[in-house]
Design a protein around this motif. Structure first.
Motif, PDB file in Angstrom:
ATOM      1  N   ALA A  84      45.119 -11.695 -12.335  1.00 33.64           N
ATOM      2  CA  ALA A  84      45.145 -11.132 -10.979  1.00 33.64           C
ATOM      3  C   ALA A  84      44.203  -9.941 -10.842  1.00 33.64           C
ATOM      4  O   ALA A  84      43.538  -9.786  -9.829  1.00 33.64           O
ATOM      5  N   ALA A  85      44.135  -9.107 -11.885  1.00 31.92           N
ATOM      6  CA  ALA A  85      43.295  -7.908 -11.786  1.00 31.92           C
ATOM      7  C   ALA A  85      41.835  -8.271 -11.566  1.00 31.92           C
ATOM      8  O   ALA A  85      41.126  -7.611 -10.804  1.00 31.92           O
ATOM      9  N   ASP A  86      41.395  -9.352 -12.214  1.00 38.55           N
ATOM     10  CA  ASP A  86      39.992  -9.760 -12.081  1.00 38.55           C
ATOM     11  C   ASP A  86      39.706 -10.456 -10.761  1.00 38.55           C
ATOM     12  O   ASP A  86      38.557 -10.634 -10.386  1.00 38.55           O
ATOM     13  N   ARG A  87      40.783 -10.864 -10.064  1.00 35.54           N
ATOM     14  CA  ARG A  87      40.554 -11.537  -8.783  1.00 35.54           C
ATOM     15  C   ARG A  87      40.120 -10.562  -7.696  1.00 35.54           C
ATOM     16  O   ARG A  87      39.809 -10.953  -6.589  1.00 35.54           O
ATOM     17  N   ALA A 114      44.669 -14.815  -2.972  1.00 36.91           N
ATOM     18  CA  ALA A 114      45.505 -13.607  -2.894  1.00 36.91           C
ATOM     19  C   ALA A 114      46.020 -13.231  -4.277  1.00 36.91           C
ATOM     20  O   ALA A 114      46.378 -14.102  -5.072  1.00 36.91           O
ATOM     21  N   THR A 115      46.039 -11.934  -4.570  1.00 36.15           N
ATOM     22  CA  THR A 115      46.388 -11.522  -5.923  1.00 36.15           C
ATOM     23  C   THR A 115      47.891 -11.552  -6.168  1.00 36.15           C
ATOM     24  O   THR A 115      48.340 -11.613  -7.291  1.00 36.15           O
ATOM     25  N   ALA A 163      40.857 -12.223   1.127  1.00 38.56           N
ATOM     26  CA  ALA A 163      42.292 -12.420   0.919  1.00 38.56           C
ATOM     27  C   ALA A 163      42.761 -11.715  -0.351  1.00 38.56           C
ATOM     28  O   ALA A 163      43.904 -11.294  -0.458  1.00 38.56           O
ATOM     29  N   ALA A 164      41.863 -11.588  -1.322  1.00 37.67           N
ATOM     30  CA  ALA A 164      42.241 -10.961  -2.588  1.00 37.67           C
ATOM     31  C   ALA A 164      42.158  -9.437  -2.512  1.00 37.67           C
ATOM     32  O   ALA A 164      42.353  -8.760  -3.513  1.00 37.67           O
TER      33      ALA A 164
END
Lengths: 285, 276
Positions: A84-87, A114-115, A163-164
Motif C-alpha cells: 500500500a505504501a508504494d501505491r 485506493a490504498t 484514487a490512491a
C-alpha cells in the motif's frame, strides 16, 4: 530524513539483446522530485527517457543505482499487488485506452488503486469526488471507457491515479496522443492538481515547449545522460549545452516572418546502420 | 507567390460524402482551394476537420465508397471526371504524395533503389540503367549520404528521418508539378523535423514544384507555407498569407488553435508568474 518524494541516484539501465552488444540506455542519471514540484524530463527518441521512467515507477529495476520513494527504497513490481505504501506512487501513460478496462464501468474501476478499502456506502461519493477533481460529471461513473473521447479518457486515467491519494505521479508522454485542445486542457489540469494536492510530478515528454509550460525544473536528456538541468524558464532563455540549443532552435515558431526552424538542413543524423554491410551483400549476391 | 496566371490546381466547391450505417455523411463541404505555380500552400486544422479527405480527393485516393462532388482542375482537366486509366497517368507522376509514416509508405522487402526505379520505368519508360542513375541523383537531391550505397539498402536500415527522405525522393522521381505532403514531419523528432522542413523548402525553390502541406502544427505551418487554409468541421474557416493569419487571426477557431499551443501555454504561465 529527506524532503524529496522521489530520489534517483546514479541510475544505470543496460538492455541486453540476444545476438548483439548490450545497450546502455541510461548512463548514471540522478534526479530528485520534491512535493508540489513538477520536474520535466525532455529528450528525443532513444535518449533513454522511457527506460528511466520505468525505473522511476519501479516497473523495472535499474541495472545499478538507487531509487528511493518517500525515503525508502522502491521495490520493483512483481506479479502480486504492490504494498500500500508504494501505491502512493502513481503513473499516467500516453495511451489512456490501455490504462482503463474496457469491460468495466468507470465507477467500478476508478477505486482499484485506493490504498485502503473504502466502505461500500462511501464509494459513490469518492467516485464523484475523483471525477470532479478531473473536471468530469459524476454521471460519467455509470458509463464505459469507450463512451468517452481521448481527452476525457486521459482525465479518467488521471482520476484513477488520484484514487490512491498519490504523493508522486510519473507522467510519461501523457498528452502526446491528444489533439491540441485536449492536450492544453490536460496540461492545465495536471498543473492545478499538483498545486491543489501538493504532490510531486515527473513529467516526461519529447516536447520542450510542453515541458516549459508545466515544469518548474527541466532536465534535458541526451544519449542516456542528463546534459543540462535548471529552472524551466532559465533553461529556455539561456541554454548552455549545445544539444539544448539545437533542441530549442529546432522548434518551429509562429512569428511575423516565415522562418525555417533548425540551424542547418544537414542535421546530424547517423548514417543508416548496416547499410554498408547490406550493400556489400547485395553486390556479391 | 502566384501571379495572375491560371493556378496550377483549383479546387472548386469540393464536397466529400462517406456512406455510414445511418446514411451518407458529408465530411467536406463546398471547399475552394487554389495552388499557384511554385507555391507552398498549407492546410491546417484538428484531426477530423477534413484536411486529409480534401488531399485524398485531389490525389484520387478516397476510401472505398466515398464520393466527391465539385471540380478539381489540374493542368486544364477536371480530375474528378477522369477515367481510372487517365488518372493513373496523373497519380504518382504529375501529382505525388508523401505520408506521415514512411515505414508504411515504403515496401519493407524491396531496396530503396528498386522502389525508386520501378516508378520511373512505369511512368517514364526509361531503361533500367537510366533509372538507376536517376535513383542515385534523387537520393543525392534529398541529401541521403553515400547514395550509391543507399540505393541498395532496405528501409529498415534507415532511421525515421532518412526513411522520410527516401519517401520524398520516390515522390519526386517523376518530377511532379504538385507534391502533397500529409503531416510529413509529425512522427519525427523535432531536430529531424527541422531538417525535413528545410529540405521541403529547398526542393520547392530548386525544382519549382508546388506543394500542398498538411499539418496540425501551426509553428510548422508558419515555417513552410506561403498561404494557409484553416479547416474546421469539413470546411475552410479562414485563409490567406500564413504569417498574417497566424499573427493576426480573425476567426475565433484560429485564435483558439493558437492559444492551445504548448508555446502559448508556456508564455501565459510566465506572464502569470510575473504578476504579483
Amino acid at each position: 530524513m529527506t524532503a524529496n518524494v522521489l530520489e534517483l541516484e546514479d541510475i544505470v539501465v543496460t538492455h541486453r539483446r540476444s545476438g548483439g552488444p548490450a545497450v546502455q540506455a541510461v548512463r548514471g542519471v540522478s534526479l530528485t522530485v520534491a512535493p508540489g514540484q513538477v520536474v520535466g524530463l525532455v529528450g528525443e527518441s532513444g535518449c533513454g527517457k522511457s527506460s528511466l521512467a520505468r525505473v522511476a515507477c519501479g516497473i523495472h529495476a535499474p541495472t545499478s543505482g538507487a531509487v528511493r520513494f518517500e525515503g525508502a527504497p522502491l521495490e520493483p513490481l512483481r506479479m502480486r499487488q504492490r504494498p500500500a505504501a508504494d501505491r502512493k506512487l502513481q503513473m499516467v501513460f500516453q495511451n489512456p485506452y490501455a490504462s482503463l478496462s474496457p469491460r468495466r464501468t468507470i465507477a467500478s474501476q476508478l477505486l482499484d488503486g485506493a490504498t485502503e478499502p473504502i466502505p461500500r456506502e462511501q464509494r459513490a461519493a469518492e467516485v464523484a469526488r475523483l471525477l470532479e477533481l478531473v473536471g468530469l460529471d459524476a454521471a460519467a461513473g455509470s458509463r464505459y471507457p469507450s463512451q468517452f473521447s481521448g481527452g476525457q479518457r486521459q482525465r479518467l486515467a488521471i482520476a484513477r491515479a488520484l484514487a490512491a491519494k498519490p504523493s508522486l505521479v510519473v507522467a510519461d508522454e501523457p498528452v502526446t496522443a491528444l489533439d491540441a485542445f485536449s492536450s492544453a486542457q490536460i496540461v492545465q489540469l495536471l498543473q492545478s492538481l499538483v498545486r491543489e494536492l501538493g504532490m510531486g510530478m515527473l513529467f516526461i515528454s519529447h516536447d520542450l515547449s510542453l515541458v516549459r509550460a508545466i515544469a518548474d525544473e527541466t532536465a534535458v536528456m541526451y544519449a542516456g545522460e542528463i546534459v543540462e538541468r535548471g529552472p524551466s524558464e532559465q533553461l529556455w532563455e539561456r541554454p548552455t549545452h549545445p544539444y539544448t540549443k539545437t533542441l530549442i532552435a529546432a522548434i518551429p515558431e509562429i512569428g511575423p516572418v516565415k522562418k525555417l526552424p533548425g540551424l542547418d538542413e544537414d542535421v546530424v543524423e547517423p548514417a543508416a546502420a548496416g547499410v554498408d554491410a547490406a550493400a556489400t551483400n547485395g553486390a556479391s549476391a | 507567390m502566384t501571379t495572375a496566371a491560371d493556378p496550377l490546381l483549383s479546387v472548386e466547391g469540393l464536397s466529400v460524402t462517406m456512406p455510414t450505417p445511418s446514411g451518407p455523411v458529408e465530411l467536406v463541404h463546398r471547399t475552394d482551394i487554389e495552388i499557384g505555380e511554385g507555391e507552398i500552400v498549407g492546410l491546417a486544422g484538428e484531426s477530423g476537420s477534413g484536411k486529409t479527405m480534401t488531399a485524398s480527393a485531389i490525389m484520387g485516393i478516397l476510401p472505398p465508397g466515398a464520393r466527391a462532388g465539385g471540380r478539381i482542375m489540374f493542368e486544364g482537366r477536371d480530375l474528378l471526371s477522369l477515367s481510372r486509366a487517365e488518372l493513373d497517368t496523373v497519380r504518382g507522376n504529375r501529382i505525388a504524395i508523401v505520408f506521415q509514416d514512411p515505414s508504411a509508405a515504403l515496401h519493407p522487402l524491396l531496396t530503396i533503389g528498386t522502389q525508386l526505379t520501378e516508378h520511373l520505368i512505369h511512368h517514364k519508360g526509361v531503361t533500367k540503367k537510366q533509372a538507376n542513375a536517376r535513383a542515385v541523383e534523387l537520393l543525392d537531391l534529398v541529401r541521403i549520404r553515400d547514395p550509391h550505397h543507399a540505393v541498395k539498402a532496405f528501409p529498415h536500415q534507415f532511421s525515421g528521418g532518412m526513411r522520410q527522405r527516401a519517401a520524398i525522393a520516390i515522390a519526386l522521381a517523376c518530377e511532379p508539378r504538385l507534391l502533397i505532403a500529409d503531416e510529413p514531419t509529425t512522427a519525427l523528432d523535432v531536430t529531424v523535423q527541422a531538417g525535413i522542413l528545410r529540405l521541403f523548402d529547398r526542393l520547392a525553390r530548386e525544382t519549382g514544384v508546388s506543394m500542398l502541406f498538411i499539418t496540425h502544427d501551426l509553428g510548422v505551418m508558419n515555417s513552410i507555407a506561403d498561404r494557409t487554409y484553416v479547416f474546421k468541421d469539413g470546411t475552410v474557416v479562414e485563409s490567406g498569407v500564413t504569417t498574417t493569419i497566424l499573427n493576426e487571426p480573425s476567426h475565433e477557431y484560429t485564435k483558439a488553435l493558437i492559444a492551445s499551443r504548448a508555446q502559448s501555454l508556456a508564455e501565459e504561465r510566465v506572464q502569470q508568474e510575473a504578476r504579483p
